[in-house]
Design a protein around this motif. Structure first.
Motif, PDB file in Angstrom:
ATOM      1  N   UNK A   1       0.658  -1.132   0.011  1.00 35.83           N
ATOM      2  CA  UNK A   1      -0.081  -0.183  -0.106  1.00 35.83           C
ATOM      3  C   UNK A   1       0.836   1.271   0.174  1.00 35.83           C
ATOM      4  N   UNK A   2       2.064   1.217   0.310  1.00 38.38           N
ATOM      5  CA  UNK A   2       2.869   2.388   0.511  1.00 38.38           C
ATOM      6  C   UNK A   2       3.704   2.585  -0.619  1.00 38.38           C
ATOM      7  N   UNK A   3       3.200   3.809  -1.393  1.00 33.11           N
ATOM      8  CA  UNK A   3       3.934   4.200  -2.784  1.00 33.11           C
ATOM      9  C   UNK A   3       5.314   4.788  -2.451  1.00 33.11           C
ATOM     10  N   UNK A   4       5.677   5.239  -1.419  1.00 32.26           N
ATOM     11  CA  UNK A   4       7.131   5.486  -0.977  1.00 32.26           C
ATOM     12  C   UNK A   4       7.908   4.514  -1.241  1.00 32.26           C
ATOM     13  N   UNK A   5       7.390   3.098  -1.108  1.00 28.35           N
ATOM     14  CA  UNK A   5       8.611   2.210  -1.347  1.00 28.35           C
ATOM     15  C   UNK A   5       8.731   1.624  -2.605  1.00 28.35           C
ATOM     16  N   UNK A   6       8.068   2.298  -3.527  1.00 29.54           N
ATOM     17  CA  UNK A   6       8.179   1.756  -4.903  1.00 29.54           C
ATOM     18  C   UNK A   6       9.702   2.016  -5.501  1.00 29.54           C
ATOM     19  N   UNK A   7      10.177   3.284  -5.272  1.00 24.36           N
ATOM     20  CA  UNK A   7      11.789   3.381  -5.775  1.00 24.36           C
ATOM     21  C   UNK A   7      12.673   2.358  -5.237  1.00 24.36           C
ATOM     22  N   UNK A   8      12.355   1.961  -3.912  1.00 25.62           N
ATOM     23  CA  UNK A   8      13.144   1.012  -3.170  1.00 25.62           C
ATOM     24  C   UNK A   8      13.300  -0.245  -3.726  1.00 25.62           C
ATOM     25  N   UNK A   9      12.044  -0.621  -4.515  1.00 29.67           N
ATOM     26  CA  UNK A   9      11.942  -2.000  -5.070  1.00 29.67           C
ATOM     27  C   UNK A   9      12.906  -2.123  -6.247  1.00 29.67           C
ATOM     28  N   UNK A  10      13.491  -0.962  -6.584  1.00 28.62           N
ATOM     29  CA  UNK A  10      14.466  -0.790  -7.644  1.00 28.62           C
ATOM     30  C   UNK A  10      15.844  -0.775  -7.398  1.00 28.62           C
ATOM     31  N   UNK A  11      16.219  -0.501  -6.096  1.00 28.68           N
ATOM     32  CA  UNK A  11      17.376  -0.130  -5.835  1.00 28.68           C
ATOM     33  C   UNK A  11      18.580  -1.190  -6.269  1.00 28.68           C
TER      34      UNK A  11
ATOM     35  N   UNK B   1      19.779  -3.337 -10.938  1.00 30.16           N
ATOM     36  CA  UNK B   1      21.079  -3.525 -11.750  1.00 30.16           C
ATOM     37  C   UNK B   1      21.858  -4.836 -11.227  1.00 30.16           C
ATOM     38  N   UNK B   2      21.646  -5.394  -9.982  1.00 29.29           N
ATOM     39  CA  UNK B   2      22.316  -6.152  -9.579  1.00 29.29           C
ATOM     40  C   UNK B   2      22.105  -7.814 -10.255  1.00 29.29           C
ATOM     41  N   UNK B   3      20.684  -7.783 -10.692  1.00 30.96           N
ATOM     42  CA  UNK B   3      20.077  -9.146 -10.958  1.00 30.96           C
ATOM     43  C   UNK B   3      20.968  -9.444 -12.259  1.00 30.96           C
ATOM     44  N   UNK B   4      21.264 -11.038 -12.140  1.00 35.84           N
ATOM     45  CA  UNK B   4      21.824 -11.844 -13.229  1.00 35.84           C
ATOM     46  C   UNK B   4      23.166 -12.302 -12.805  1.00 35.84           C
ATOM     47  N   UNK B   5      23.966 -12.473 -14.024  1.00 33.51           N
ATOM     48  CA  UNK B   5      25.014 -13.298 -13.503  1.00 33.51           C
ATOM     49  C   UNK B   5      26.550 -12.195 -13.865  1.00 33.51           C
ATOM     50  N   UNK B   6      27.675 -12.332 -12.650  1.00 33.18           N
ATOM     51  CA  UNK B   6      28.751 -11.678 -13.070  1.00 33.18           C
ATOM     52  C   UNK B   6      29.794 -12.440 -13.012  1.00 33.18           C
ATOM     53  N   UNK B   7      31.069 -11.921 -13.611  1.00 34.13           N
ATOM     54  CA  UNK B   7      32.364 -12.526 -13.337  1.00 34.13           C
ATOM     55  C   UNK B   7      32.904 -11.536 -12.329  1.00 34.13           C
TER      56      UNK B   7
ATOM     57  N   UNK C   1      25.576 -14.660  -8.916  1.00 33.31           N
ATOM     58  CA  UNK C   1      24.283 -14.625  -9.563  1.00 33.31           C
ATOM     59  C   UNK C   1      23.468 -14.211  -8.492  1.00 33.31           C
ATOM     60  N   UNK C   2      22.657 -13.080  -8.809  1.00 30.35           N
ATOM     61  CA  UNK C   2      21.670 -12.485  -7.945  1.00 30.35           C
ATOM     62  C   UNK C   2      20.219 -12.346  -8.515  1.00 30.35           C
ATOM     63  N   UNK C   3      19.296 -12.425  -7.692  1.00 25.63           N
ATOM     64  CA  UNK C   3      17.923 -12.283  -8.194  1.00 25.63           C
ATOM     65  C   UNK C   3      17.306 -11.497  -6.917  1.00 25.63           C
ATOM     66  N   UNK C   4      16.040 -11.164  -7.450  1.00 26.42           N
ATOM     67  CA  UNK C   4      15.254 -10.340  -6.419  1.00 26.42           C
ATOM     68  C   UNK C   4      14.303 -11.118  -5.533  1.00 26.42           C
ATOM     69  N   UNK C   5      13.929 -10.860  -4.578  1.00 22.03           N
ATOM     70  CA  UNK C   5      13.205 -11.531  -3.715  1.00 22.03           C
ATOM     71  C   UNK C   5      11.989 -10.224  -2.931  1.00 22.03           C
ATOM     72  N   UNK C   6      11.100 -10.872  -2.161  1.00 24.09           N
ATOM     73  CA  UNK C   6      10.224  -9.903  -1.506  1.00 24.09           C
ATOM     74  C   UNK C   6       9.739  -8.885  -2.351  1.00 24.09           C
ATOM     75  N   UNK C   7       9.345  -9.081  -3.441  1.00 24.71           N
ATOM     76  CA  UNK C   7       8.568  -8.249  -4.436  1.00 24.71           C
ATOM     77  C   UNK C   7       9.481  -6.904  -4.597  1.00 24.71           C
ATOM     78  N   UNK C   8      10.742  -7.299  -4.736  1.00 27.47           N
ATOM     79  CA  UNK C   8      11.850  -6.150  -4.966  1.00 27.47           C
ATOM     80  C   UNK C   8      12.415  -5.625  -3.879  1.00 27.47           C
TER      81      UNK C   8
END
Length: 196
Positions: free
Chosen positions: A35-45, A48-54, A78-85
């Motif tokens: 319900x809190x729209x202020x959290x929307x930006x935090x879901x995208x912090x 950029x880290x999602x995926x595979x890295x050397x 290897x990183x992925x998002x959880x908890x709805x971002x």
């Protein structure tokens, strides 16, 4: 069962449990997160880290000991998002010269404090998780600080993420023996994205 097979089995169980918990939480969002729209930006912090890295590591051979000798080695993540971002998990392979090990990084955002917490679970010590560092991003730099001990004495630990692009990022760890007055950087990681 070999020791390496037991380690992989324990690591797999931890990662599977964390992933299942994240998926469940993503489906059943908490009321505050939904319900809190202020959290929307935090879901995208951490998008950029999602995926595979050397990962190219540089690490001081001794910490808070006046050492100037660095060792370099490779790794992957290897990183992925959880908890709805509002959370992430990453599975890491660290190829230390003394022997390769695996570790899991876990992040979660707390709307009450407005901070991210980051925990590190070292596969060599699966029964304990390191104390978290806490913080967030400002002007493209993520700074996270927490309390820990080194050889029985209290220290502060700082993680910093910087130089973040679509294909690269820089991470470093520093320790402070004097409550944050001075810092010794002791570990650096250069991340390069692995394209599918």
């Amino acid at each position: 069962m070999t020791e390496s097979h037991r380690m992989l089995t324990r690591r797999g169980a931890v990662v599977a449990t964390l992933a299942a918990a994240g998926a469940t939480a993503s489906i059943a969002k908490s009321a505050v997160a939904a319900d809190d729209p202020a959290l929307a930006p935090r879901r995208h912090d951490w998008d950029w880290l999602v995926g595979r890295w050397r990962v190219r590591h540089s690490r001081l051979k001794a910490r808070l000991a006046g050492s100037t000798e660095w060792e370099e080695f490779d790794g992957s993540s290897v990183a992925w998002l959880t908890l709805d971002g509002l959370g992430t998990v990453d599975d890491n392979v660290v190829e230390l010269p003394s022997g390769t090990y695996r570790a899991v990084g876990i992040r979660a955002y707390d709307p009450k404090t407005g901070q991210w917490s980051i925990w590190w679970l070292d596969g060599r010590f699966p029964g304990q998780i390191e104390p978290p560092v806490r913080g967030g991003f400002k002007d493209g730099v993520g700074t996270f600080v927490g309390d820990d001990t080194l050889n029985g004495r209290p220290i502060k630990v700082r993680f910093m993420w910087s130089q973040i692009t679509a294909t690269s990022a820089h991470w470093e760890q520093a320790f402070s023996p004097d409550g944050g007055a001075t810092w010794e950087t002791n570990w650096r990681m250069a991340f390069t994205r692995v394209r599918a």
